[in-house]
Scaffold this motif. Structure first.
Motif, mmCIF file in Angstrom:
data_model
loop_
_atom_site.group_PDB
_atom_site.id
_atom_site.type_symbol
_atom_site.label_atom_id
_atom_site.label_comp_id
_atom_site.label_asym_id
_atom_site.label_seq_id
_atom_site.Cartn_x
_atom_site.Cartn_y
_atom_site.Cartn_z
ATOM 1 N N THR A 286 -13.222 6.753 2.995
ATOM 2 C CA THR A 286 -12.642 6.890 4.335
ATOM 3 C C THR A 286 -11.190 7.355 4.260
ATOM 4 O O THR A 286 -10.799 8.319 4.940
ATOM 5 N N ALA A 287 -10.390 6.692 3.450
ATOM 6 C CA ALA A 287 -8.973 7.048 3.345
ATOM 7 C C ALA A 287 -8.795 8.442 2.763
ATOM 8 O O ALA A 287 -7.899 9.194 3.173
ATOM 9 N N SER A 288 -9.644 8.816 1.819
ATOM 10 C CA SER A 288 -9.546 10.135 1.204
ATOM 11 C C SER A 288 -9.813 11.235 2.222
ATOM 12 O O SER A 288 -9.044 12.196 2.347
ATOM 13 N N ILE A 289 -10.901 11.102 2.969
ATOM 14 C CA ILE A 289 -11.245 12.117 3.971
ATOM 15 C C ILE A 289 -10.174 12.206 5.042
ATOM 16 O O ILE A 289 -9.672 13.287 5.372
ATOM 17 N N ALA B 216 -13.555 4.155 13.091
ATOM 18 C CA ALA B 216 -12.610 3.070 13.381
ATOM 19 C C ALA B 216 -11.250 3.331 12.738
ATOM 20 O O ALA B 216 -10.205 3.132 13.372
ATOM 21 N N VAL B 217 -11.239 3.783 11.489
ATOM 22 C CA VAL B 217 -9.961 4.009 10.795
ATOM 23 C C VAL B 217 -9.236 5.212 11.389
ATOM 24 O O VAL B 217 -8.010 5.186 11.573
ATOM 25 N N ILE C 105 0.836 -1.205 0.000
ATOM 26 C CA ILE C 105 0.000 0.000 0.000
ATOM 27 C C ILE C 105 0.868 1.251 0.000
ATOM 28 O O ILE C 105 0.569 2.236 -0.693
ATOM 29 N N ALA C 106 1.968 1.246 0.747
ATOM 30 C CA ALA C 106 2.892 2.387 0.752
ATOM 31 C C ALA C 106 3.492 2.595 -0.629
ATOM 32 O O ALA C 106 3.670 3.743 -1.080
ATOM 33 N N ASP C 107 3.802 1.492 -1.326
ATOM 34 C CA ASP C 107 4.335 1.601 -2.681
ATOM 35 C C ASP C 107 3.305 2.227 -3.617
ATOM 36 O O ASP C 107 3.639 3.069 -4.455
ATOM 37 N N PHE C 108 2.048 1.847 -3.461
ATOM 38 C CA PHE C 108 0.990 2.422 -4.283
ATOM 39 C C PHE C 108 0.870 3.924 -4.042
ATOM 40 O O PHE C 108 0.808 4.723 -4.984
ATOM 41 N N ALA C 109 0.848 4.357 -2.761
ATOM 42 C CA ALA C 109 0.719 5.780 -2.453
ATOM 43 C C ALA C 109 1.908 6.576 -2.979
ATOM 44 O O ALA C 109 1.753 7.681 -3.511
ATOM 45 N N ALA C 110 3.095 6.010 -2.849
ATOM 46 C CA ALA C 110 4.279 6.687 -3.378
ATOM 47 C C ALA C 110 4.201 6.809 -4.892
ATOM 48 O O ALA C 110 4.564 7.846 -5.473
ATOM 49 N N GLY C 111 3.695 5.757 -5.552
ATOM 50 C CA GLY C 111 3.539 5.799 -6.993
ATOM 51 C C GLY C 111 2.487 6.793 -7.440
ATOM 52 O O GLY C 111 2.604 7.410 -8.514
ATOM 53 N N LEU C 112 1.448 6.978 -6.620
ATOM 54 C CA LEU C 112 0.447 8.009 -6.908
ATOM 55 C C LEU C 112 1.088 9.391 -6.896
ATOM 56 O O LEU C 112 0.890 10.199 -7.814
ATOM 57 N N ALA D 72 -3.692 1.672 6.640
ATOM 58 C CA ALA D 72 -2.391 1.793 5.959
ATOM 59 C C ALA D 72 -2.479 2.758 4.782
ATOM 60 O O ALA D 72 -1.572 3.581 4.559
ATOM 61 N N LEU D 73 -3.569 2.688 4.007
ATOM 62 C CA LEU D 73 -3.735 3.598 2.872
ATOM 63 C C LEU D 73 -3.889 5.041 3.356
ATOM 64 O O LEU D 73 -3.306 5.969 2.776
ATOM 65 N N THR D 74 -4.652 5.230 4.418
ATOM 66 C CA THR D 74 -4.837 6.566 4.979
ATOM 67 C C THR D 74 -3.504 7.175 5.396
ATOM 68 O O THR D 74 -3.184 8.325 5.050
ATOM 69 N N LEU D 75 -2.707 6.428 6.134
ATOM 70 C CA LEU D 75 -1.419 6.934 6.611
ATOM 71 C C LEU D 75 -0.443 7.158 5.468
ATOM 72 O O LEU D 75 0.318 8.139 5.469
#
Length: 440
Positions: A182-185, A224-225, A22-29, A58-61
């Motif tokens: 959720t992750a976006s907000i 929760a998130v 997930i961290a790799d995906f966010a970095a790639g974004l 994990a995606l949120t962070l």
């Protein structure tokens, strides 16, 4: 480092992604290393297969950490905020931030613009002449410190991965995913450096989550998130089966907020939601230890005029007129045409198609069809009758504010169609439907 297509494949097949993936995906974004096609493919895989709570955390962070994270540790009080999932006539933020600030908290409120049928807090603030809704970091920090609150727009430096992800989701039919919403907000709220957050999740015919069940699912996920990511959060599910304020637009909602803060007039449902959220923010921030104490403090801040003072300081600190609170009607833009929408029969307002009412404001020019569209801050609706109001044939259900008579006539027809007149007075609905706390 795993290949993007391998991460996509795993989620396509319903597997749980690791924190590293997930961290790799966010970095790639953020960097552009993931193509739009790959981003869209993963978004659709998540849309169809969902995410576990740990994946969403994990995606949120990871999206939070894709850019700048604000630090308010030098402030002498708690830092808190609220987020609304959007509605019509929902100008709560304009009163809520200064009420909570007047109680001793600091509210760095990073808000969005309107899109679709819902209004945007930032568009409302842009109605105020001179107001800088996109200040630099130094002005933002100074305004928060001096006024206790500042309502501004998100900069590209905060959660840039989310900005790119949302743009792709918006055009690929993957917006309505609870984990991705959720992750976006929360990635943006976490990047704002908050210590606590209260979420206002709307339910009803004017909300994105129309059913109580959908609203509860989103509220549960957000709470929760957020807490899983280290941010103290709770949520209120509130009714959006009719506008909160008796108006819808931009300048008209700002004027309504000033009237609310100064005590000139206060719409009942708007007051109930605003004070409930303010009390919840004081509890979440640790300023109050009981619901009764929290309500008493927010009521005192409002009725004493201190909240209005905080609002005026915020407006002036961010470039607006020093006398805006006292002379809002003189400063706000106006339109030349005002036409009443009249009832075609006697009875009571039984229900309102709130979404269609919001669309009528967009058609007047007060909202956007596309993100890049400009808007007319002066148009809108005022004196909207609440559900349960008695009305006689020929009496006003609302008043249209338009640039031209032709635009007004079109809006009158549209707005009249949003009201249902019934022979018997309907039962009053509660405005605050339930609270969602971390412990369920």
């Amino acid at each position: 480092m795993p290949l993007p297509q391998e991460i996509i494949r795993r989620k396509r097949d319903g597997e749980i992604l690791s924190g590293a993936e997930i961290a790799d995906f966010a970095a790639g974004l953020a960097s552009g290393a993931w193509s739009e096609g790959q981003v869209a493919a993963l978004a659709m895989a998540v849309f169809l297969n969902g995410m576990q709570r740990e994946e969403t955390v994990a995606l949120t962070l990871a999206m939070r950490d894709s850019g700048e994270v604000l630090n308010w540790s030098s402030l002498p009080g708690p830092v808190t905020d609220k987020h609304s999932t959007g509605g019509v006539g929902d100008n709560v933020s304009l009163m809520l931030a200064p009420i909570v600030a007047a109680c001793g908290a600091y509210v760095p409120m990073i808000s969005g613009r309107g899109l679709g049928h819902t209004g945007g807090t930032l568009d409302k603030m842009d109605s105020i002449p001179g107001y800088q809704s996109q200040p630099d970091g130094a002005l933002f920090a100074r305004s928060v410190r001096e006024a206790g609150c500042a309502i501004i727009g998100q900069t590209g430096a905060l959660a840039p991965a989310d900005g790119r992800f949302y743009a792709v989701r918006d055009v690929t039919g993957t917006v309505e995913s609870i984990p991705l919403i959720t992750a976006s907000i929360l990635s943006k709220k976490l990047a704002a450096g908050l210590k606590s957050l209260v979420l206002d999740v709307k339910s009803g015919n004017g909300a994105f989550m129309a059913s109580p069940r959908e609203a509860r699912r989103l509220a549960d996920s957000l709470v929760a998130v957020a807490n899983g990511a280290g941010l103290s959060a709770s949520a209120l599910i509130t009714d959006m089966n009719e506008p909160l304020a008796s108006c819808a637009g931009n300048a008209v909602e700002v004027l309504n907020a000033v009237d609310f803060l100064t005590g000139r007039s206060r719409d009942r449902r708007l007051e109930e939601v605003t004070l409930a959220l303010a009390a919840e923010m004081l509890l979440s921030a640790g300023i109050a230890t009981s619901t009764r104490e929290a309500y008493d403090r927010t009521r005192t801040a409002l009725d004493s005029g201190q909240a209005a003072v905080c609002f005026g300081r915020m407006v002036h600190a961010l470039g607006g007129p020093a006398d805006f609170t006292e002379k809002a009607r003189e400063h706000l833009p106006r339109v030349p045409v005002q036409v009443a929408v009249t009832a075609d029969r006697d009875g009571f307002v039984g229900k309102v198609d709130t979404r269609a009412l919001g669309i009528a404001v967009v058609e007047l020019g007060g909202g956007r069809r596309k993100p890049e569209d400009g808007i007319d801050h002066a148009v809108g609706l005022e004196q909207i009758l609440p559900v349960g109001s008695a009305v006689a044939r020929g009496e006003a259900l609302a008043v249209v504010h338009a640039r031209t008579r032709a635009q007004a006539d079109t809006a009158v027809t549209a707005v009249r169609g949003t009201f249902t007149i019934v022979p018997d007075k309907p039962r009053r609905r509660p405005t605050v439907l339930r609270k969602v706390a971390p412990d369920g």
